[in-house]
Design a protein around this motif. Structure first.
Motif, PDB file in Angstrom:
ATOM      1  N   UNK A   1      19.175  -2.521  19.087  1.00 45.35           N
ATOM      2  CA  UNK A   1      19.388  -4.122  19.340  1.00 45.35           C
ATOM      3  C   UNK A   1      18.260  -4.969  19.025  1.00 45.35           C
ATOM      4  N   UNK A   2      17.624  -5.747  19.564  1.00 41.52           N
ATOM      5  CA  UNK A   2      16.552  -6.521  19.302  1.00 41.52           C
ATOM      6  C   UNK A   2      16.700  -7.397  18.203  1.00 41.52           C
ATOM      7  N   UNK A   3      15.610  -7.754  17.493  1.00 46.57           N
ATOM      8  CA  UNK A   3      15.703  -8.934  16.647  1.00 46.57           C
ATOM      9  C   UNK A   3      16.590  -8.735  15.177  1.00 46.57           C
ATOM     10  N   UNK A   4      16.688  -7.028  14.949  1.00 44.53           N
ATOM     11  CA  UNK A   4      17.272  -7.017  13.763  1.00 44.53           C
ATOM     12  C   UNK A   4      18.336  -5.865  14.070  1.00 44.53           C
ATOM     13  N   UNK A   5      19.312  -6.357  14.853  1.00 50.69           N
ATOM     14  CA  UNK A   5      20.379  -5.271  15.207  1.00 50.69           C
ATOM     15  C   UNK A   5      20.783  -4.575  14.241  1.00 50.69           C
ATOM     16  N   UNK A   6      21.312  -3.303  14.635  1.00 48.34           N
ATOM     17  CA  UNK A   6      21.740  -2.389  13.459  1.00 48.34           C
ATOM     18  C   UNK A   6      22.707  -1.306  14.259  1.00 48.34           C
ATOM     19  N   UNK A   7      23.696  -0.944  13.606  1.00 50.38           N
ATOM     20  CA  UNK A   7      24.602  -0.184  14.203  1.00 50.38           C
ATOM     21  C   UNK A   7      24.059   1.454  14.003  1.00 50.38           C
ATOM     22  N   UNK A   8      24.410   2.287  14.937  1.00 55.40           N
ATOM     23  CA  UNK A   8      24.100   3.567  14.626  1.00 55.40           C
ATOM     24  C   UNK A   8      24.953   4.151  13.901  1.00 55.40           C
TER      25      UNK A   8
END
Ligand code: SRM
Ligand SMILES: Cc1cc2nc3c(=O)[nH]c(=O)nc-3n(C[C@H](O)[C@H](O)[C@H](O)COP(=O)(O)OP(=O)(O)OC[C@H]3O[C@@H](n4cnc5c(N)ncnc54)[C@H](O)[C@@H]3O)c2cc1C
Ligand code: SF4
Ligand code: FES
Lengths: 131, 831
Positions: B705-712
């Motif tokens: 999550x956080x500032x640079x969200x990214x999917x697993x």
């Protein structure tokens, strides 16, 4: 053991702060002196002691004593735990950035099992430095 | 085999280098004749001679190079005759040497128009060090100079004369400057720029004679006008040095140049011609890069590789002038049908023209005047046929690398084969390899090894970009060390700690570091020690970040927050009541966190052990909201209640959280378990997430999550609980051992060479054969888990440090202030 960091000033008053064992090795504690808060640090590796105001000038937080100590090019320093601004424990200047805010430092001496913080006569109870 | 090279210029020299590297069996004996008295020097940078460079500075190799490579070099000795029947070359000093193959690399001479007076004192050409020497000494006495020729070289000479403080004129017979490279508008912009610099430009002027008694006094033109001048520099084009070839009967072109085929053989197969003396398909290449390519081809022909010359791009950028001028590809749109986009800025004197294919997809050529910072990337875009953005106009808006980003992804989008340094023929791939495989991270090192950027130097900005791009790809910071106290990366230090059985920061500092440590390395070592041995972190409280040191999160004002573990987010009413009671007793602000727990804020440091004591009594333990450690394993309600639930996601979440609780890592670790693909627990945004399937569980890793969200990313599918835990063990342990400090799993995988495929191989296929070891190490950490709060509560020695004043135990910091908000307290604002 007899150790003092800053050269003895003439009419200095030595305030007995605590026992050596009260202070974590390579760490700090906060000492109450009258209405003042003083941060006291034991650099056990180098066998040195330093003291500074406890108030961090950055956001005026009473937190310096809980900061992590270390060195920068050999100079002892402390990092405020809140935003990690670092200060020299020799002259109190801020090492991290442009902001010219520093902290007050105090001489320290150790006699037997006790640690004393030196308070210069005219400085007695004076205000800490703030940004 | 005997090789004779005639001409020790740039290309002749390059040929020697190329042949040496290809001559694995040392079967060639090379002899070189040079007419000039200097070892081969960098003619491209000739004008720097005026700014103080010496012949030695410009030299391409040091004085010992030829001897130490067993090449015989005869300088100041021109070849005067080739006897191609007896295969011998004869020099002006009478040397007569046989050859098996002869290489003509005689270059070209300045073309001097056939007008009266060109042999007068004060008339010069601009080609060699000797020419420049003559010009400098003559310029001392001169005030005014004229350059004949407004092309690439003429303008370079013009600028050089201007820099010698002469009143400088340039005369061009065409109606515009640089007629071969620029269109009318571009040339007009350039002319304006030159005039601003104090250079006088005369167009449409054909010189008819040089007049003066002994020395130059004026230049006269066909239109009967004349221009008074003390000196004249002729730079009206080049004339290939084909006289030797002509004399011995080799075929030459009607306007000069030794005719060669695509193997660069002349009409005599034992004689090659390369560089500016060669004429290939009606063309003489007046640039160094094609010459170097020719040198390489002949070297490969001789050593048995069949490489062929297929023409060469003539894109150019004018250097030194103080005005950016560049043209590339089909600059004048003569060869292709195309759309032309033009940008003009008269205030700044910038003119840009791009020729794009009619469908707008590809760049065919262009002209840049006034700002050529985008030249490199545009050239690459053109040469590699990269797709253009939707609005090709955008290419004008930005310069340099920014334009590159727009032009189809920039550096990163370039294929490895992209030629970056055309002078030395170095590709992007070669530069990347030097960085990756040889560990060379700086421009100087890369220049030394690949030679890229050592010719005209125009590609240097691009080389820098490629270096930093590659470093980024490798996940390297330029300085890989942790800080001034430890000259290692985290992973290296982790291994050292393990191998040497280091248990304390001081031991680590003594053995591998220096100084007193600092706020950067202490927490790193603390985290390594915790991951390596899982001993109570408060044994070494002072190397912990403040939150770890007080087992709570420091807040504004210097108080702390307390977050008890609520595994899987499941909590009984009784436990809720305990939290409520404790919060009320110590006057704490309460809030449900974003991760299914309850946070209590505003505790004084001296109250922490008291609060913990009560919580522990009721069965809570530390939730590690502090520390780089496992945070929460979020769950959705799953099959116990949910009408769609496939498996019991809550139970599995609790099991997972209890297994990895307290685990220290390079950064915090979050997890979640969802009961079906609807994914209410948002498992795909976690460092590792587990989602129920009909057949078992899918395991995802590297979400953030956080500032640079990214999917697993999916690591394994349809596995059972046991296998899932095995894989998670391996995954987490591998992460802990190899990631840099403060790197979440997402970033760690992003930087990993081979990415998720590699990781999958390591974790699922056990390609490194370390699976069992990772599992055992994890089991050891699991077995050593202890609640950190409990350890403090039960130890008077540790409790002592939970005081604000060492000399006034129990007394709270009188500086702490709160305000009221919606019936609860809050910290007062910063000043
Ligand atoms: C309390 C809480 C906000 C809330 O009131 O809901 C919170 C509070 C803080 N978060 Fe958070 N985060 C909280 C949930 C989240 C979530 C949501 C979640 O976990 O489901 C996220 C996004 C998910 C993720 O991490 O991928 C989140 C992403 C961050 C980040 C960005 C991490 C990143 O990789 O970009 C930071 C900064 C960091 O860790 O470096 C951060 C850091 C912080 C810190 C620790 C900042 C600090 O250094 O003081 C905050 C202080 C916490 C404290 O108790 O004093 N918090 N934070 C949440 C505590 C959850 C818990 O029970 O543990
Ligand atoms: C001022 C200037 C600036 C330039 N700028 C650029 C630029 O920015 N980019 C670019 O790509 N190109 C540039 N060039 C062109 C580039 O220098 C040439 O393309 C390159 O030098 C060609 O190499 P060459 O070996 O074919 O010829 P040369 O370098 O001219 O070498 C030929 C050598 O052979 C010798 N020779 C001739 N005949 C004989 C003989 N019979 N016996 C023995 N020796 C003989 C000559 O004396 C000479 O030393 C520039 C040229 C000049 C003059
Ligand atoms: S993810 Fe599926 S099981 Fe979980 S709550 Fe949503 S619907 Fe129910
Ligand atoms: S309050 Fe100390 S660094 Fe911000």
């Amino acid at each position: 053991m007899n150790y003092s960091t800053t050269q003895d000033v003439q009419d200095i008053q030595w305030y007995p702060a605590c026992m050596i064992t009260d202070v974590p090795e390579n760490g700090g504690v906060c000492v109450k002196y009258k209405e003042e808060q003083i941060a006291l640090f034991h650099f056990a590796r180098r066998g040195e002691w330093y003291a500074s105001q406890n108030l961090c000038p950055h956001r005026r937080q009473m937190a310096i004593s809980r900061g992590m100590i270390g060195s920068q090019c050999g100079e002892p320093k402390v990092a405020c735990p809140l935003h990690k601004k670092t200060f020299s424990l020799i002259d109190g200047r801020c090492l991290s950035d442009e902001e010219d805010c520093g902290i007050k430092t105090y001489p320290v001496k150790v006699v037997d099992e006790y640690v004393y913080i030196g308070i210069a006569g005219e400085e007695n109870g004076s205000e800490a430095i703030c940004a | 085999m005997k090789i004779i090279v005639i001409g020790n210029g740039m290309v002749g020299h390059k040929f020697c280098e190329k042949l040496l590297t290809r001559d694995k069996k040392a079967e060639f004996q090379i002899t070189v004749f040079g007419e000039e008295p200097y070892r081969a020097y960098n003619r491209v940078h000739l004008s720097e001679y005026f700014s103080g460079k010496t012949a030695e500075d410009l030299s391409l190799v040091d004085r010992h190079w030829y001897a130490s490579n067993k090449i015989e070099l005869y300088l100041d000795d021109a070849v005067v005759e080739i006897d191609k029947y007896n295969k011998t070359a004869i020099s002006s000093m009478g040397r007569k040497l046989p050859y098996d193959f002869l290489v003509l690399a005689t270059g070209s001479a300045p073309f001097v128009p056939d007008i009266p007076g060109t042999s007068k004192y004060g008339v010069f050409v601009y080609r060699t060090i000797d020419d420049l020497e003559l010009i400098t000494s003559y310029a001392d006495k001169a005030k005014k100079a004229v350059v004949i020729g407004g092309g690439l070289l003429g303008l370079e000479a013009t600028k050089a004369l201007k820099d010698l403080n002469l009143e400088t004129h340039v005369v061009e017979f065409a109606p515009r400057l640089m007629p071969r490279q620029l269109d009318e508008s571009g040339a007009e912009f350039l002319k304006t720029k030159l005039e601003h610099m104090g250079i006088h430009v005369h167009l449409n002027k054909t010189a008819s004679s040089v007049s003066g008694k002994e020395k130059v006094e004026a230049l006269e033109f066909k239109d009967n006008s004349k221009l008074e001048s003390d000196m004249v520099v002729i730079s009206a084009g080049i004339k290939p040095r084909d006289e030797l070839a002509r004399d011995c009967g080799l075929r030459v072109g009607p306007r000069g140049g030794v005719i060669v085929n695509h193997k660069l053989q002349t009409s005599d197969p034992y004689i090659y011609a390369i560089g500016e003396c060669a004429l290939f398909e009606g063309m003489v290449y007046g640039l160094v890069a094609p010459g170097y390519e020719m040198a390489d081809i002949v070297a490969s022909q001789l050593t048995g590789t069949d490489k062929a010359f297929r023409g060469f791009d003539m894109s150019t950028k004018l250097k030194l002038l103080g005005v950016d001028v560049a043209s590339f590809g089909d600059a004048l749109a003569m060869e292709n049908e195309c759309r032309t986009i033009v940008f003009e800025d008269r205030v700044w004197g910038i003119y840009k023209r791009l020729n794009v294919s009619p469908d707008g997809k590809h760049l065919l050529g262009g002209i840049l005047v006034g700002d050529a910072s985008a030249y490199n990337i545009l050239l690459q875009t053109y040469q590699n046929g990269l797709a253009l953005p939707q609005n090709a106009e955008d290419l004008f808006m930005k310069s340099g690398a920014a334009a590159g980003k727009i032009a189809g992804g920039g550096i990163a989008a370039l294929p490895n084969a992209a030629l970056i340094c055309s002078c030395e023929g170095v590709s992007k791939g070669a530069i990347c390899c030097t960085v990756k495989d040889q560990g060379i991270y700086d421009l100087d090192g890369v220049k030394k090894i690949t030679k890229a950027g050592t010719g005209c130097g125009g590609c240097i900005p691009m080389i820098k970009d490629i270096i930093s791009e590659t470093l980024k790809e490798l996940g390297k910071k330029i300085k890989p060390a942790i800080c001034e106290h430890f000259d290692y990366r985290r992973q290296e230090l982790f291994d050292l700690v393990k191998v040497h059985g280091i248990k304390t920061f001081d031991e680590a500092l003594d053995k591998f570091g220096n100084g007193a440590g600092c706020e950067v390395c202490k927490p790193v070592v603390a985290s390594i020690l915790a991951s390596a041995w899982n001993e109570l972190i408060l044994k070494q409280a002072t190397i912990q970040d403040t939150n770890d040191r007080y087992l709570a999160n420091i807040q504004k004002g210097g108080t702390y927050s307390v977050v008890p573990r609520i595994p899987g987010g499941e909590i009984t009413p009784d436990k809720l009541i305990v939290i409520g009671r404790v919060a009320k007793k110590y006057n704490l602000y309460t809030k449900i966190t974003g991760a299914q727990r309850i946070d209590m804020f505003g505790a004084h440091v001296s109250e922490l052990p008291l609060i913990w004591e009560e919580l522990i009594e009721a069965g809570f333990e530390s939730g590690h909201a502090y520390g780089k450690a496992l945070r929460t394993v979020k769950s959705c309600v799953g099959s116990t209640w949910c009408r769609f639930g496939l498996h019991d996601s809550v139970s599995f979440a609790i099991r997972i959280e209890e297994r990895y609780r307290g685990l220290r890592a390079p950064h915090k670790i979050k997890s979640a378990v969802s009961g079906c693909v609807r994914e209410c627990a948002e498992a795909q945004s976690k460092d590792f997430g587990i989602i129920a399937t009909e057949k078992g569980w899918n395991l995802f890793v590297g979400g953030n999550g956080g500032s640079k969200p990214q999917h697993a990313l999916l690591l394994a599918s349809d596995i059972d609980e046991k296998t899932c835990i095995r894989y998670v063990d391996r995954f987490l342990m591998f992460y802990i051992k190899t990631a840099d400090p403060l790197t979440r799993t997402a970033t760690w995988i992003n930087k990993m060479e081979g990415g998720i495929d590699y990781l999958q191989n390591v974790i699922v296929n056990d390609s490194l054969g370390i699976g069992a070891q990772l599992e055992a190490e994890m089991q050891n950490l699991v077995d050593h888990y202890k609640c950190e709060w409990k350890e403090v509560v039960e130890s008077p020695a540790l409790r002592k440090h939970f005081n604000h004043f060492i000399n006034q135990p129990g007394e709270k910091d009188p500086n702490v202030r709160f305000e009221e908000l919606r019936g609860q307290k809050k910290a007062v604002d910063w000043k």
